[in-house]
Write an enzyme that holds these catalytic residues in place. Structure first.
Site, PDB file in Angstrom:
ATOM      1  N   TYR A 121      43.045  56.273  35.644  1.00 44.64           N
ATOM      2  CA  TYR A 121      42.707  57.667  35.373  1.00 44.64           C
ATOM      3  C   TYR A 121      41.332  58.012  35.928  1.00 44.64           C
ATOM      4  O   TYR A 121      41.105  59.138  36.395  1.00 44.64           O
ATOM      5  CB  TYR A 121      42.779  57.944  33.874  1.00 44.64           C
ATOM      6  CG  TYR A 121      44.176  57.755  33.333  1.00 44.64           C
ATOM      7  CD1 TYR A 121      45.217  58.577  33.757  1.00 44.64           C
ATOM      8  CD2 TYR A 121      44.465  56.741  32.429  1.00 44.64           C
ATOM      9  CE1 TYR A 121      46.513  58.390  33.292  1.00 44.64           C
ATOM     10  CE2 TYR A 121      45.756  56.547  31.956  1.00 44.64           C
ATOM     11  CZ  TYR A 121      46.774  57.367  32.390  1.00 44.64           C
ATOM     12  OH  TYR A 121      48.053  57.173  31.931  1.00 44.64           O
ATOM     13  N   HIS A 211      56.619  47.302  28.105  1.00 44.52           N
ATOM     14  CA  HIS A 211      55.799  46.958  26.941  1.00 44.52           C
ATOM     15  C   HIS A 211      56.483  47.406  25.650  1.00 44.52           C
ATOM     16  O   HIS A 211      56.600  46.628  24.688  1.00 44.52           O
ATOM     17  CB  HIS A 211      54.430  47.631  27.038  1.00 44.52           C
ATOM     18  CG  HIS A 211      53.631  47.222  28.228  1.00 44.52           C
ATOM     19  ND1 HIS A 211      52.420  47.808  28.549  1.00 44.52           N
ATOM     20  CD2 HIS A 211      53.856  46.286  29.189  1.00 44.52           C
ATOM     21  CE1 HIS A 211      51.939  47.259  29.646  1.00 44.52           C
ATOM     22  NE2 HIS A 211      52.799  46.341  30.057  1.00 44.52           N
TER      23      HIS A 211
END
Length: 335
Positions: A121, A211
Site C-alpha cells: 500500500y 490464509h
C-alpha cells in the site's frame, strides 16, 4: 509451551518420536496433509510489490475526481492498518497453539506475506500521491475511530482470547474486514482504470483467500473436539463478534463511500464476504442480502485473480509468479 523444545515424548509415541531436546521438522513425515498443500500453494504464488508498475496508473489517477481519490486513499490506509496488525500480531500469536510443526512453518509464511501486503500500500501511495498527501492519509487512518475500533477489537482477542477465538478473529479479518477496502480498486478495474493498482489488490486477495481458508480449517479441527456446551458458547461468542464488527464496518463504509454514492453496494459486498468468513469457519452463510447475485457483477468479476498484465520486461503481471498458481476455489480444501 511447545513440546518439541523439551526432553519429552511427542504424541506419546516413544518409538518414532522420542526427542532429546529440540525436534527437527521433517517434511517427509506429514501429520496433516493440508499443511504441506498450503505451504506449496503459498510459496508457489510468492510475489513482491516492486514487480508491479503502479506508476503506470498515474494518468488514470489524475483523471479521477478529488472525491474518488479520497475514497481510494482512505480505503487503502484502512487496509494498511489491518495488514500491519496481521503482520505484527495475527499469525504470530497463533504460533503458540499449533497442532503440528508444519503449521508453524505455514504461519511463518503468512506472517511475512502480511508484511509484503502492508508495504504494497505504501508503494501505491508513493506512486500516486505527494509526500504531504501521504502524511495526511496516514494521520487520518491512525486516528479514524472505525479503523482503530476494528484493530483494537481484533487485537484484544489476539492478546487475551482462547486459541479458537484467535482463529475466529483472524478469519474474520482476513475474509471479511479487508473487503470494504478492496471494493474500490476492483470497481475501477472493472471500468478499465487503475489496472496495476488492482493487480496488487488481486495478488493480496489471492493470498488472503488461502490464509482465511487454512485458518478456518484449523479452527474446525479444534471446534469439532469441543464438548457440545463449549461449542455452543463459542458459536454464540462468534456471532456477537460478527454483529459488532459488521456494525462498525457499516459505519466505516458510510464514512468512506457515501461521497461517491457506493455505500449500499459496498455494504452488500462486505456482507457477502462475512458469509464467506463464516463458511471458512464451517458455518452457514448468515446474511441473505450478501448472496453472490446481489453483489455488483463488475466487482465480483474483479475478484478473479487471473493475470491482467503480461511480462514484457517493463510490465510484469501476476503471470510471472512461480508455478503459475491459480486462485483458491471453493473445493480446493475438502474438509
Amino acid at each position: 509451551m511447545n513440546k518439541r523444545y523439551f526432553n519429552e515424548i511427542i504424541n506419546g509415541d516413544e518409538t518414532n518420536h522420542s526427542v532429546n531436546y529440540y525436534k527437527s521438522i521433517d517434511w517427509n513425515q506429514i501429520e496433516d496433509g493440508l499443511d504441506k498443500a498450503t505451504w506449496e500453494k503459498l510459496t508457489s504464488q510468492f510475489w513482491l510489490d516492486t514487480r508491479i508498475p503502479v506508476s503506470n496508473d498515474r494518468n488514470d489517477w489524475r483523471m479521477l475526481s478529488p472525491e474518488e481519490r479520497d475514497v481510494v486513499n482512505k480505503a487503502f490506509v484502512g487496509l494498511t492498518l489491518l495488514d500491519t496488525l496481521q503482520s505484527e500480531e495475527g499469525a504470530n500469536v497463533m504460533r503458540n497453539d499449533v497442532r503440528t510443526q508444519h503449521e508453524e512453518a505455514v504461519l511463518n509464511n503468512i506472517l511475512f506475506m502480511e508484511s509484503v501486503h502492508a508495504k504494497s500500500y505504501s508503494t501505491i501511495f508513493i506512486s500516486l500521491n505527494t509526500s504531504n498527501e501521504i502524511d495526511k492519509i496516514f494521520e487520518w487512518g491512525n486516528n479514524n475511530e472505525s479503523i482503530q475500533y476494528k484493530a483494537k477489537r481484533i487485537n484484544e482477542i489476539y492478546q487475551n482470547g482462547s486459541p479458537l477465538q484467535k482463529k475466529i478473529a483472524s478469519v474474520f479479518l482476513e475474509s471479511f474486514l479487508f473487503y470494504s477496502g478492496f471494493y474500490a480498486p476492483l470497481w475501477y478495474l472493472g471500468n478499465n482504470k487503475l489496472e496495476n493498482v488492482a493487480e496488487i489488490i488481486k495478488l493480496i486477495i489471492r493470498d488472503e483467500s488461502v490464509h482465511g481458508t487454512y485458518l478456518g480449517y484449523k479452527f474446525q479441527l479444534g471446534f469439532n473436539e469441543l464438548p457440545e456446551t463449549e461449542a455452543n458458547e463459542l458459536k454464540d461468542w462468534m456471532y456477537e463478534l460478527l454483529f459488532d464488527l459488521m456494525k462498525n464496518e457499516e459505519k466505516f463504509t458510510e464514512a468512506v463511500y457515501s461521497q461517491v454514492g457506493w455505500t449500499h453496494d459496498v455494504k452488500t459486498f462486505v456482507k457477502y464476504n462475512a458469509n464467506k468468513a463464516l463458511q471458512n469457519l464451517g458455518f452457514e452463510a448468515f446474511y441473505k442480502d450478501g448472496m453472490p447475485e446481489n453483489v455488483n457483477p463488475i466487482v465480483m468479476n474483479g475478484i478473479s485473480t487471473e493475470s491482467s498484465n503480461h511480462d514484457f520486461f517493463s510490465q510484469v503481471g501476476n503471470s510471472y509468479l512461480m508455478g503459475e498458481s491459480e486462485a483458491m476455489d471453493e473445493d480446493d480444501y475438502d474438509f
